[in-house]
Design an enzyme around this catalytic site. Structure first.
Site: not given
Length: 557
Positions: A213, A112, A330-331, A262
């Site tokens: 991210d 990430d 994860h979100d 993202e």
């Protein structure tokens, strides 16, 4: 016909593109994956222990959520040192051992990359706060303000103002997430130089790419920008961002790596500039398909919207570009709870839809065994800062506590962050001690060990679909076409090349329904390859129920 994919000969005439187009990814949230040192927190050595499991599943690369040094205000997305490993997860030696062992198993590692912001404990920000003329002041966004008057009224993603006032220098700093996550000033070339050095350091270490991210937020509008309809417009895909993205692309192009951005706020019709032959990244994660329906506090994912949104992205990137496919991460809450009824049948149906779309599928840890949302009964059971803030805001507005909890947890990120359920053992086999977040009590029935007990397990269905996808050019490069677009629960599409056609037919519900196909089709030429129920030949009229899924193939030569 069974749940097991048959061998499918590959069409060697199709061009074989970059490795990530043929790959299936697996996302690991390290804090919740596997605890190896019995402290209740997952770690790098826990991931190492489970590499054979991931190899058995059939995935090709692992995306690991942040493992960097961090105060953990936002569970690692607030980084205080980009080139250090958080002690909860182990050491840099542990990471290098993981990288070596993964590569020995032909598993790639994707990290990430969080460069929209840092932690407020990062040395750059600590220096930045000291004075107006500090050399690091311009590494972040500072503006004149008073306690009662911020530079503007923009709101952060986590709730509240995007500005936090600093008494020492009598200015405010900007943050689109928590106040402990100040945004970096990408207009400063020294900031970009530091970031690019760090990126090269990790790539030279031997990692295989990055998930980048919040990258669509690195450019901001002027502070006097007036919001009209979209409250996130001042810091979402703002004009001028392309200069920074081109610089990032130039660095990535120096290496043979995969990049996935993202990109919230990037609509499907603009995706070609972000991904594809001339795009900034190999692929991007879109957020458009995550629409909710239903009463507040009892919302579910909208299947019609899911179909419509994924269809737009599939068609927009048909000629140039590539999709990063996911149903949970994860979100987000668990997909089997959002789009299904927590059952194995629903989990298999959703897997069938996801894994055979055009793009690179990402499986989130536990998705392959059917892990579900957690039945939170008090706010004390939660960890996600945004959920807790939302709950407190609802209470302040006069909502009674039981309703506030139901509304706040409905879409909480903590649903997907509960520890991985490995077996029917204490704490689900995740740890020998009390975990950092509670394990769902359904671990006794829903766990990875079920794969060794039942050949009809969700895990084996994922295995079969992954194997089928990798053996079949049409399921990687073939043209996508959505069928039955107006049906409220049936997700049906084709993947087609010059030599063969595939039909994926999935009922995303329990209610019995009937669908019809063109009478001009020669149904005798369609062969069923995979099903989640008893074999059913393809016919003009099909009766479907109970999350059943069918995959048919027709050879056209």
């Amino acid at each position: 016909m069974s749940n097991t994919a048959i061998e499918v000969k590959k069409n060697s005439s199709l061009e074989k593109n970059s490795w990530w187009k043929n790959a299936v990814g697996y996302q690991i949230y390290p804090r919740s994956f596997k605890d190896s040192n019995h402290d209740g927190i997952g770690d790098l050595n826990g991931i190492r222990q489970k590499l054979p499991y991931l190899k058995e599943l059939g995935v090709d690369f692992i995306w690991i959520n942040p493992i960097y040094a961090s105060p953990n205000v936002d569970n690692g997305y607030d980084i205080s040192d980009y080139q250090a490993i958080h002690e909860d997860f182990g050491t840099m030696d542990d990471f290098q051992a993981l990288l070596k062992e993964a590569h020995a198993l032909d598993l790639k590692i994707i990290m990430d990359l969080v460069v929209n912001h840092t932690s407020d404990q990062h040395p750059w920000f600590i220096e930045s706060k000291k004075s107006l003329d500090n050399p690091y002041r311009d590494y972040y966004h500072w503006a004149d303000a008073t306690k009662d008057q911020m530079p503007n009224d923009w709101q952060s993603f986590f709730g509240g103002s995007t500005w936090t006032y600093d008494e020492t220098t009598q200015q405010a700093y900007f943050h689109v997430f928590a106040k402990e996550q100040p945004d970096l000033n990408w207009k400063n070339p020294r900031v970009r130089h530091e970031i690019y050095q760090m990126i090269r350091w990790w790539l030279d270490l031997g990692i295989d790419g990055f998930r980048i991210d919040a990258i669509s937020h690195i450019q901001k509008e002027p502070w006097d920008f007036k919001i009209t309809d979209n409250q996130w417009a001042p810091f979402m895909n703002v004009s001028g961002i392309e200069m920074y993205l081109k610089e990032l692309k130039a660095i990535f192009n120096e290496y043979t790596v995969m990049t996935v951005g993202e990109a919230s706020g990037v609509p499907h019709h603009e995706a070609g500039a972000w991904t594809g032959d001339h795009g900034y990244f190999n692929m991007i994660f879109e957020l458009e398909h995550c629409e909710r329906i239903g009463e507040i506090g009892r919302q579910k994912g909208s299947i019609p919207h899911l179909k419509h949104s994924l269809n737009q992205w599939q068609t927009s990137l048909e000629e140039d570009g590539w999709n990063a496919l996911y149903l949970e991460n994860h979100d987000t809450p668990r997909s089997v709870s959002v789009y299904g009824d927590d059952s194995p049948e629903a989990a298999k149906a959703l897997a069938t839809v996801l894994l055979l779309l055009k793009g690179t599928p990402f499986i989130y840890q536990g998705q392959e065994v059917g892990m579900t949302n957690y039945p939170f009964s008090s706010i004390e059971e939660l960890n996600a800062a945004d959920t807790i803030h939302f709950y407190q805001t609802l209470l302040a507005q006069g909502t009674i506590s039981t309703d506030a909890l139901a509304i706040a947890v409905n879409w909480s990120r903590d649903h997907s962050r509960t520890p991985f359920q490995w077996e029917d053992a204490l704490h689900g086999g995740f740890s020998t001690t009390e975990p950092w977040l509670k394990v769902n009590e359904n671990y006794r029935m829903i766990n990875a060990a079920q794969k060794d007990l039942k050949t009809s397990s969700i895990f084996h269905h994922y295995q079969a679909l992954i194997r089928l996808r990798k053996q079949t050019d049409a399921l990687i490069y073939g043209k996508f076409q959505l069928l039955l677009p107006e049906h409220p629960t049936v997700f049906c599409y084709t993947r087609t090349t010059q030599t063969e056609s595939w039909l994926i037919l999935v009922q995303l519900g329990r209610k019995q329904t009937t669908v019809s196909f063109p009478d001009s089709w020669d149904y005798s030429k369609w062969e069923e390859i995979v099903t989640t129920v008893d074999a059913k030949p393809l016919e003009q009229l099909m009766c479907l129920s109970d999350y059943e899924a069918h995959i048919y193939r027709k050879t056209t030569i």
